[in-house]
Design a protein around this motif. Structure first.
Motif, PDB file in Angstrom:
ATOM      1  N   VAL A  10       1.058  -1.341   0.090  1.00 26.70           N
ATOM      2  CA  VAL A  10       0.084  -0.143   0.001  1.00 26.70           C
ATOM      3  C   VAL A  10       0.945   1.245   0.020  1.00 26.70           C
ATOM      4  O   VAL A  10       1.945   1.275   0.917  1.00 26.70           O
ATOM      5  N   ASP A  11       0.605   2.103  -0.874  1.00 26.22           N
ATOM      6  CA  ASP A  11       1.486   3.266  -1.207  1.00 26.22           C
ATOM      7  C   ASP A  11       0.910   4.685  -0.239  1.00 26.22           C
ATOM      8  O   ASP A  11      -0.145   4.915  -0.752  1.00 26.22           O
ATOM      9  N   THR A  12       1.511   5.003   0.589  1.00 24.75           N
ATOM     10  CA  THR A  12       0.917   6.328   1.334  1.00 24.75           C
ATOM     11  C   THR A  12       1.529   7.427   1.160  1.00 24.75           C
ATOM     12  O   THR A  12       1.077   8.289   1.851  1.00 24.75           O
ATOM     13  N   HIS A  13       2.131   7.717   0.077  1.00 28.13           N
ATOM     14  CA  HIS A  13       2.457   9.186  -0.355  1.00 28.13           C
ATOM     15  C   HIS A  13       2.755   8.948  -1.741  1.00 28.13           C
ATOM     16  O   HIS A  13       3.552   8.840  -2.245  1.00 28.13           O
ATOM     17  N   VAL A  14       1.821   9.478  -2.554  1.00 29.73           N
ATOM     18  CA  VAL A  14       1.317   9.789  -3.767  1.00 29.73           C
ATOM     19  C   VAL A  14       1.136  11.074  -4.180  1.00 29.73           C
ATOM     20  O   VAL A  14       0.225  11.607  -3.206  1.00 29.73           O
ATOM     21  N   HIS A  15       1.552  11.801  -5.231  1.00 30.52           N
ATOM     22  CA  HIS A  15       0.990  13.114  -5.637  1.00 30.52           C
ATOM     23  C   HIS A  15       0.429  13.081  -6.853  1.00 30.52           C
ATOM     24  O   HIS A  15       1.103  12.580  -7.902  1.00 30.52           O
ATOM     25  N   PHE A  16      -0.811  13.425  -7.241  1.00 24.88           N
ATOM     26  CA  PHE A  16      -1.499  13.572  -8.605  1.00 24.88           C
ATOM     27  C   PHE A  16      -1.691  15.356  -8.844  1.00 24.88           C
ATOM     28  O   PHE A  16      -1.798  15.929  -7.722  1.00 24.88           O
ATOM     29  N   TRP A  17      -1.671  15.781 -10.064  1.00 23.13           N
ATOM     30  CA  TRP A  17      -1.926  17.316 -10.145  1.00 23.13           C
ATOM     31  C   TRP A  17      -2.391  17.288 -11.329  1.00 23.13           C
ATOM     32  O   TRP A  17      -2.346  16.654 -12.417  1.00 23.13           O
ATOM     33  N   ASP A  18      -2.937  18.605 -11.639  1.00 21.41           N
ATOM     34  CA  ASP A  18      -3.491  19.094 -12.946  1.00 21.41           C
ATOM     35  C   ASP A  18      -3.361  20.529 -12.656  1.00 21.41           C
ATOM     36  O   ASP A  18      -4.315  21.161 -12.164  1.00 21.41           O
ATOM     37  N   GLN A  19      -2.400  21.165 -13.572  1.00 18.71           N
ATOM     38  CA  GLN A  19      -2.400  22.711 -13.482  1.00 18.71           C
ATOM     39  C   GLN A  19      -3.248  23.136 -14.296  1.00 18.71           C
ATOM     40  O   GLN A  19      -3.186  24.519 -14.415  1.00 18.71           O
ATOM     41  N   LEU A  20      -4.157  22.651 -15.139  1.00 19.47           N
ATOM     42  CA  LEU A  20      -5.343  23.360 -16.056  1.00 19.47           C
ATOM     43  C   LEU A  20      -6.572  23.560 -15.290  1.00 19.47           C
ATOM     44  O   LEU A  20      -7.450  24.092 -15.698  1.00 19.47           O
ATOM     45  N   VAL A  21      -6.566  23.142 -14.017  1.00 21.11           N
ATOM     46  CA  VAL A  21      -7.978  23.087 -13.583  1.00 21.11           C
ATOM     47  C   VAL A  21      -8.192  24.394 -12.428  1.00 21.11           C
ATOM     48  O   VAL A  21      -7.119  24.780 -11.709  1.00 21.11           O
ATOM     49  N   PRO A  22      -8.974  25.172 -12.902  1.00 23.59           N
ATOM     50  CA  PRO A  22      -9.140  26.586 -12.402  1.00 23.59           C
ATOM     51  C   PRO A  22      -9.229  26.511 -10.914  1.00 23.59           C
ATOM     52  O   PRO A  22      -9.938  25.744 -10.404  1.00 23.59           O
ATOM     53  N   GLY A  23      -8.337  27.503 -10.114  1.00 27.10           N
ATOM     54  CA  GLY A  23      -8.518  27.459  -8.608  1.00 27.10           C
ATOM     55  C   GLY A  23      -7.493  26.531  -7.823  1.00 27.10           C
ATOM     56  O   GLY A  23      -7.271  26.683  -6.697  1.00 27.10           O
ATOM     57  N   LEU A  24      -6.810  25.658  -8.869  1.00 22.12           N
ATOM     58  CA  LEU A  24      -5.801  24.765  -8.288  1.00 22.12           C
ATOM     59  C   LEU A  24      -4.271  25.578  -8.673  1.00 22.12           C
ATOM     60  O   LEU A  24      -4.104  25.642  -9.758  1.00 22.12           O
ATOM     61  N   ARG A  25      -3.377  25.630  -7.632  1.00 28.69           N
ATOM     62  CA  ARG A  25      -1.974  26.038  -7.889  1.00 28.69           C
ATOM     63  C   ARG A  25      -1.209  25.119  -7.458  1.00 28.69           C
ATOM     64  O   ARG A  25      -1.519  24.670  -6.187  1.00 28.69           O
ATOM     65  N   TYR A  26       0.249  24.967  -7.948  1.00 22.24           N
ATOM     66  CA  TYR A  26       1.203  23.968  -7.421  1.00 22.24           C
ATOM     67  C   TYR A  26       2.499  24.877  -7.562  1.00 22.24           C
ATOM     68  O   TYR A  26       3.361  24.780  -8.634  1.00 22.24           O
ATOM     69  N   ASP A  27       2.616  25.656  -6.626  1.00 18.18           N
ATOM     70  CA  ASP A  27       3.777  26.736  -6.652  1.00 18.18           C
ATOM     71  C   ASP A  27       5.213  26.011  -6.982  1.00 18.18           C
ATOM     72  O   ASP A  27       6.046  26.461  -7.826  1.00 18.18           O
ATOM     73  N   TRP A  28       5.353  24.857  -6.556  1.00 13.24           N
ATOM     74  CA  TRP A  28       6.633  23.867  -6.427  1.00 13.24           C
ATOM     75  C   TRP A  28       6.614  23.398  -7.788  1.00 13.24           C
ATOM     76  O   TRP A  28       7.774  23.084  -7.967  1.00 13.24           O
ATOM     77  N   LEU A  29       5.964  23.545  -8.621  1.00 12.97           N
ATOM     78  CA  LEU A  29       6.190  22.809  -9.980  1.00 12.97           C
ATOM     79  C   LEU A  29       6.222  23.889 -11.006  1.00 12.97           C
ATOM     80  O   LEU A  29       6.264  23.753 -12.408  1.00 12.97           O
ATOM     81  N   THR A  30       6.263  25.273 -10.646  1.00 18.18           N
ATOM     82  CA  THR A  30       6.404  26.254 -11.580  1.00 18.18           C
ATOM     83  C   THR A  30       7.846  26.321 -12.180  1.00 18.18           C
ATOM     84  O   THR A  30       8.784  25.723 -11.390  1.00 18.18           O
ATOM     85  N   ALA A  31       8.058  27.022 -13.197  1.00 18.37           N
ATOM     86  CA  ALA A  31       9.522  27.183 -14.085  1.00 18.37           C
ATOM     87  C   ALA A  31      10.689  27.427 -13.066  1.00 18.37           C
ATOM     88  O   ALA A  31      11.837  26.797 -12.931  1.00 18.37           O
ATOM     89  N   SER A  32      10.242  28.554 -12.075  1.00 18.69           N
ATOM     90  CA  SER A  32      11.292  29.025 -11.423  1.00 18.69           C
ATOM     91  C   SER A  32      11.680  27.829 -10.071  1.00 18.69           C
ATOM     92  O   SER A  32      12.715  27.783  -9.571  1.00 18.69           O
ATOM     93  N   GLY A  33      10.475  27.329  -9.781  1.00 22.80           N
ATOM     94  CA  GLY A  33      10.567  26.327  -8.615  1.00 22.80           C
ATOM     95  C   GLY A  33      10.973  26.956  -7.147  1.00 22.80           C
ATOM     96  O   GLY A  33      10.883  28.540  -7.159  1.00 22.80           O
ATOM     97  N   ASP A  34      11.018  26.301  -6.255  1.00 20.83           N
ATOM     98  CA  ASP A  34      11.457  26.691  -4.948  1.00 20.83           C
ATOM     99  C   ASP A  34      12.966  26.365  -4.606  1.00 20.83           C
ATOM    100  O   ASP A  34      13.363  25.419  -4.483  1.00 20.83           O
ATOM    101  N   PRO A  35      13.643  27.559  -4.590  1.00 23.45           N
ATOM    102  CA  PRO A  35      15.197  27.233  -4.241  1.00 23.45           C
ATOM    103  C   PRO A  35      15.565  26.388  -3.419  1.00 23.45           C
ATOM    104  O   PRO A  35      16.463  25.529  -3.399  1.00 23.45           O
ATOM    105  N   GLU A  36      14.929  26.340  -2.319  1.00 22.51           N
ATOM    106  CA  GLU A  36      15.235  25.503  -1.083  1.00 22.51           C
ATOM    107  C   GLU A  36      14.906  23.965  -1.486  1.00 22.51           C
ATOM    108  O   GLU A  36      15.660  23.162  -1.197  1.00 22.51           O
ATOM    109  N   GLU A  37      13.863  23.767  -2.058  1.00 23.59           N
ATOM    110  CA  GLU A  37      13.553  22.273  -2.708  1.00 23.59           C
ATOM    111  C   GLU A  37      14.401  22.036  -3.794  1.00 23.59           C
ATOM    112  O   GLU A  37      14.794  20.843  -3.791  1.00 23.59           O
ATOM    113  N   THR A  38      14.953  22.933  -4.641  1.00 26.83           N
ATOM    114  CA  THR A  38      15.743  22.485  -5.560  1.00 26.83           C
ATOM    115  C   THR A  38      16.971  21.973  -4.979  1.00 26.83           C
ATOM    116  O   THR A  38      17.717  21.207  -5.495  1.00 26.83           O
TER     117      THR A  38
END
Length: 298
Positions: A10-38
């Motif tokens: 059983v996988d207890t940590h998975v992420h799905f996303w769709d950046q085309l859905v109005p109202g949903l933002r995924y800042d960590w997936l932007t082109a610039s990204g998060d410098p700390e995460e990178t």
């Protein structure tokens, strides 16, 4: 390892996303990204796709086929923290995935939190929350009251970077026995040297003393980019030794950890690292604990 040899997972940590859905933002997936995460993940342009849907996950996991899948909050930056849960619930009706999910919420305002949780609870797959801004207001009174709300509702709080603020976090968790505190990514060990391992193991022992805590082994490839089973084994076995086989679950952090391996590689590494456990213990950590903790049987 062939599918017939691989135990139920059983996988207890998975992420799905769709950046085309109005109202949903995924800042960590932007082109610039998060410098700390990178700085931790490395360059992760390879997963900055427009969408990663349950259908995509199913195609990637045909050789493994996890028996349950828990989605963990990914839409960081969305104005409405429940928008992701609404989208996931629709995906769940369409595909059967995710089996359950950890939603988004802010823990600085207990009154607002109760309203947010009431909306999350409209969806049968909702099991708890993750607040990536938790460190900003951990010492404020509103945060303590918010954990009381989670306690009363017997929800799960997922948290990854507890090592940086451990004593403060545990002081709050200790007061709320109805809350399940799930430490994601094995408390996010950011180094792999002996000195850090000793410090991390000591901190892990502090967490494990609280009976309402569990550890999620996931995301270890984020720091150990060229990992092998042998390089992961000490960290996995420390989690098992300190928490016991009844308080450990496993997750792949997919598709983020696709940057470092295949899905089957991760699952097989977990199975191999558990080879010294009894059959019952191995079943518990690979699937049974997750069924119970996340209520995957409905």
């Amino acid at each position: 390892m062939s599918p017939t040899e691989r135990p139920e997972f059983v996988d207890t940590h998975v992420h799905f996303w769709d950046q085309l859905v109005p109202g949903l933002r995924y800042d960590w997936l932007t082109a610039s990204g998060d410098p700390e995460e990178t700085a931790v993940l490395g360059e992760y342009g390879a997963i900055r796709s427009e969408k990663y849907l349950p259908e995509d996950f199913r195609r990637e996991t045909r050789s493994v086929v996890p028996k349950g899948v828990v989605h963990v909050q990914a839409a960081g930056g969305s104005p409405d923290p429940v928008a992701e849960s609404d989208w996931l619930a629709a995906a769940r009706r369409r595909t059967g995935l995710p089996t359950a999910f950890i939603g988004d919420a802010r823990l600085d305002d207990p009154v607002a939190l109760e309203r947010t949780l009431a909306r999350h609870r409209r969806h049968s797959g909702f099991r708890g929350i993750r607040d990536l801004q938790l460190s900003r207001y951990l010492s404020e009174s509103g945060c303590a009251e918010s954990l009381g709300v989670l306690d009363r509702e017997e929800l799960i709080l997922c948290d990854a970077d507890a090592l940086s603020r451990l004593d403060e976090t545990l002081a709050l968790v200790r007061r709320h026995e109805g809350l399940t505190y799930c430490v994601d990514h094995a408390m996010m060990p950011l180094r792999r040297d002996r000195e850090y391992f000793t410090m991390w193991r000591t901190a892990l022992s502090k967490v494990a003393r609280l009976p309402n805590t569990v550890i999620k082994v996931s995301g270890l490839g984020q720091v150990d980019h060229d990992w092998t089973v042998d390089s992961l084994r000490p960290w996995i076995q420390a989690c098992l030794e300190i928490f016991g086989a009844d308080r450990v679950v496993f997750g792949t952090n997919w598709p983020v950890d696709r940057l470092y391996s295949s899905y089957a590689d991760v699952v097989d590494a977990y199975v191999e690292a558990c080879e010294e456990l009894t059959a019952d213990e191995r079943t518990a950590v690979l699937s049974g604990n997750a069924w119970r903790l996340f209520g995957l049987d409905g």
